[in-house]
Every structure is written in C-alpha cells, then in structure tokens.
Design a protein around this motif. Structure first.
Motif, mmCIF file in Angstrom:
data_model
loop_
_atom_site.group_PDB
_atom_site.id
_atom_site.type_symbol
_atom_site.label_atom_id
_atom_site.label_comp_id
_atom_site.label_asym_id
_atom_site.label_seq_id
_atom_site.Cartn_x
_atom_site.Cartn_y
_atom_site.Cartn_z
ATOM 1 N N LEU A 56 0.830 -1.204 0.000
ATOM 2 C CA LEU A 56 0.000 0.000 0.000
ATOM 3 C C LEU A 56 0.864 1.253 0.000
ATOM 4 C CD1 LEU A 56 -2.838 -0.904 2.555
ATOM 5 C CD2 LEU A 56 -2.924 -0.958 0.063
ATOM 6 N N LYS A 76 0.611 5.740 0.185
ATOM 7 C CA LYS A 76 -0.215 6.924 0.413
ATOM 8 C C LYS A 76 0.098 7.929 -0.681
ATOM 9 C CE LYS A 76 -1.523 8.784 4.301
ATOM 10 N NZ LYS A 76 -1.582 9.517 5.604
ATOM 11 N N VAL A 110 -5.200 6.277 -0.031
ATOM 12 C CA VAL A 110 -4.402 5.050 -0.051
ATOM 13 C C VAL A 110 -4.560 4.381 -1.416
ATOM 14 C CG1 VAL A 110 -4.106 2.759 0.956
ATOM 15 C CG2 VAL A 110 -4.599 4.704 2.424
#
Length: 373
Positions: free
Chosen positions: A137, A139, A207
């Motif tokens: 993941l 940001k 995200v």
C-alpha cells in the motif's frame, strides 16, 4: 461516444483486474505476437493457440486472440514454418492477428480462472489456497485547486484509490496555499508566466494499492487541471489484498466423494475423470487449482480440504495424498476452458462500459488432446 480500441486498450481492460505482475515468476504473459497498436474490432478468447484456433480466427476476421496458455512458452531460436508452431506464427502474421496471453495472472486474479472454477462447483466462502503475494500500500498526497477537488477525488476513487474494506473513495482533505512561477514555455491553468502565483488548494490524501498505482497516477495526470500536477507518494508499512493460486471453500451441504466427482463430469463436460480416495467418504471442504496443481496437495491438506480438484495428477503424488488422507479428483487440465466464455463475457461488459466498439467471442475449437475410451 464509442470508439474502436487498440489491442493495447483491450489489454488494459484485462490488466485492470488481472495485472501482469500477479503472474508467477518466469511465466510468459502479455504480448506474444503482433502489435498492441493495431485497432481491434473482434477478439477471440481461447485456452490454447493451435492451428485450428488460428483458422477459426481467420474465418471470423479476428484482430486479437487472447489465450490462457502462452503461445510462446519457451524462447524460440528459429521459426520453422513446416512445424505446427511455425505455421501458427506464420498465419497470425500473414493475417495481421495479434496474440496476447493472460496465464497465471488470470489464475491468481480475483474473479479469474480459479474463481470461475469454484463458482461452477458452487464452492462458497472461498479464499486463496497458495498465497503468492500481498499488495503493498502507498499513500498518495495530491495538491489540487479548491474548485477542482471534487473531480479529482472522484477520478482517483474510480481508478481504485481510497478503497478500505467495503468503503470506496476514502480521502482526507486539508486546506493550504500553493505557490509557483509559470515558465516561459508553459500554458498555466492559473496565473501568468513569470509571475509568482498563489492558489487556494486542498491536499488530498488517499491510499493506493501497488496493483492500481500506475492507473491511479495516470488518472491523476488527466483529471488534474495543471500541466504538471504536484503530488507525493509514500510507501506504507501496511499490506493490502492477498493474492494466491487456487481456491478453498465449502459446499452448501456435504456429499459422498463419488457423488461429488460424478457432478464434475456434468459441470465441466468431461467423459471421465480420475478419483483418489474412498468413494464413500463424505466431503464438504473443497480445494481447486486449475491446470496442473497436484504439487500443492499438501497445502490443500493443511487448509482442511477433504478433496483437491486439479489436473495432471501423477501416480506417486496420488499415493502420497491418499496415504495422508486427502482425496483427489482429476477431471483434466482442460477444465480451464471455462475461461473462454467467462472472459469473453467480461470483455463484452468492460468494453461497453468503456464505450468501445468491440466484439469478444469464445473460441468453439476444442483443444482437449485426450479421448476417453
């Protein structure tokens, strides 16, 4: 307004949910032959690319063949047109047919081959049998003029950013002031060349999983009003969705192994299959791996499966699994042919949503090499 897509556009439809990076290491996927730049009106979906399949493609005036099994699995040192492989290549080039492959990435992808197999057998509450990777993941922090934030937020969310559990389009927003000086060769959306410009902006934080990163950044560039969008990207110490080969789940009700095996003959339209285990034993937890997956029988056993459904089971593998208490059903490698109609239907749906003038059909050629007597 509809348009005729390129082969690259068609491949992008597939890779939105079955990206190449999901494929097992060393597995040849993607473009096999031809050009991704050619326009595509007709797509033929097939399990294998054989001479008969290519003849069908020529007859149907196909522009693009999408196969599950790679046309070129091993590197070629020569193209001998007196051989079957050489004739396939020759015919595709002669009739300007592009060939593209989605192999283990289509096996692993949610909604791909192994889910189609599990759905056909009515296996519920499935999860991956052999984990292969987890999505990293990131940001994404984008800086957008206040009046344009809604369109950018929606575009990012539609592209796959900001999905947390059953929630989509999740963002955090804060206000601030952006400054910049447009250069002499710029065409600024706001401000004048050579002048320091102050803009009321919002910082949008969201995200993004690695599998969606390329398309999200592409969408950001197209949805953002600036020539050069400002954004930051940070890797997170969090993992996203888990991916893997095969599926394991449960039947709504338990049944005898013999009855379950017999049902697979009708489901997959096979004349015969091989079964390992006590035909009178009760089974309910089912594991399935399309193609040749018998080497994963120990993972199926560890997952609590009563039976593993897969193809190409070897003699000693069958003995070992039986001794350990795991039943096996081998309906053949060819049951992966379920992908032909399923993928053609998915293409039809996605092409319509994208406004593409494109028709996708499933090959009618049976590439099963075995005959049961």
């Amino acid at each position: 307004m509809s348009s005729i897509p390129s082969a690259r556009d068609v491949a992008a439809l597939l890779e939105k949910w079955s990206p190449q990076h999901l494929a097992m290491e060393g597995d040849p996927v993607g473009l096999m032959l031809g050009s991704l730049e050619k326009k595509v009106k007709k797509v033929l979906v097939t399990l294998d690319v054989t001479e008969a399949v290519v003849a069908e493609a020529v007859e149907k005036r196909t522009d693009l063949i999408i196969s599950h099994h790679p046309l070129l699995f091993m590197p070629l040192t020569e193209v001998d047109t007196s051989t079957p492989k050489g004739r396939v290549i020759q015919q595709c080039l002669q009739h300007d047919i592009t060939v593209y492959t989605a192999h283990t990435n289509l096996d692993i992808a949610p909604g791909g081959v192994n889910d189609w197999l599990a759905d056909a057998m009515e296996i519920k509450a499935t999860k991956e049998l052999v984990p292969t990777k987890k999505d990293q993941l990131y940001k994404l922090v984008a800086f957008v003029p206040e009046e344009d934030t809604d369109q950018v937020r929606w575009a990012l969310g539609d592209a796959g950013a900001g999905h947390i559990g059953d929630y989509s389009h999740c963002t955090f927003n804060s206000e601030g002031t952006g400054t910049f000086v447009p250069g002499d060769e710029t065409d600024p959306h706001i401000g004048n060349r050579g002048a320091l410009t102050y803009v009321a902006e919002k910082k949008i934080e969201t995200v993004v999983p690695e599998s969606k990163l390329t398309q999200v950044l592409d969408v950001l560039g197209r949805a953002h009003p600036y020539e050069e969008p400002a954004y930051d990207l940070y890797p997170l110490g969090l993992e996203g969705e888990s991916y893997g080969l095969g599926r394991v789940g449960t039947l709504a009700t338990s049944m005898k192994l013999e009855k379950f095996a017999s049902s697979l003959k009708e489901i997959f339209t096979v004349e015969g299959l091989r079964v390992v285990g006590d035909l009178e034993q009760t089974v309910q937890t089912i594991a399935v791996i399309g193609g040749d997956g018998s080497k994963y029988w120990q993972q199926a056993l560890a997952a609590g499966a009563d039976v593993l459904v897969t193809g190409d089971v070897k003699f000693h593998t069958a003995q070992d699994a039986e001794a350990a208490g795991l039943a096996l059903i081998d309906p053949g490698h060819h049951i992966e042919a379920i992908m032909k109609q399923a993928l053609a239907d998915r293409f039809a749906q996605d092409a319509q949503a994208s406004g593409y003038q494109m028709k996708a059909t499933a090959s009618t050629v049976d590439t099963e090499p075995f005959t049961f007597l």
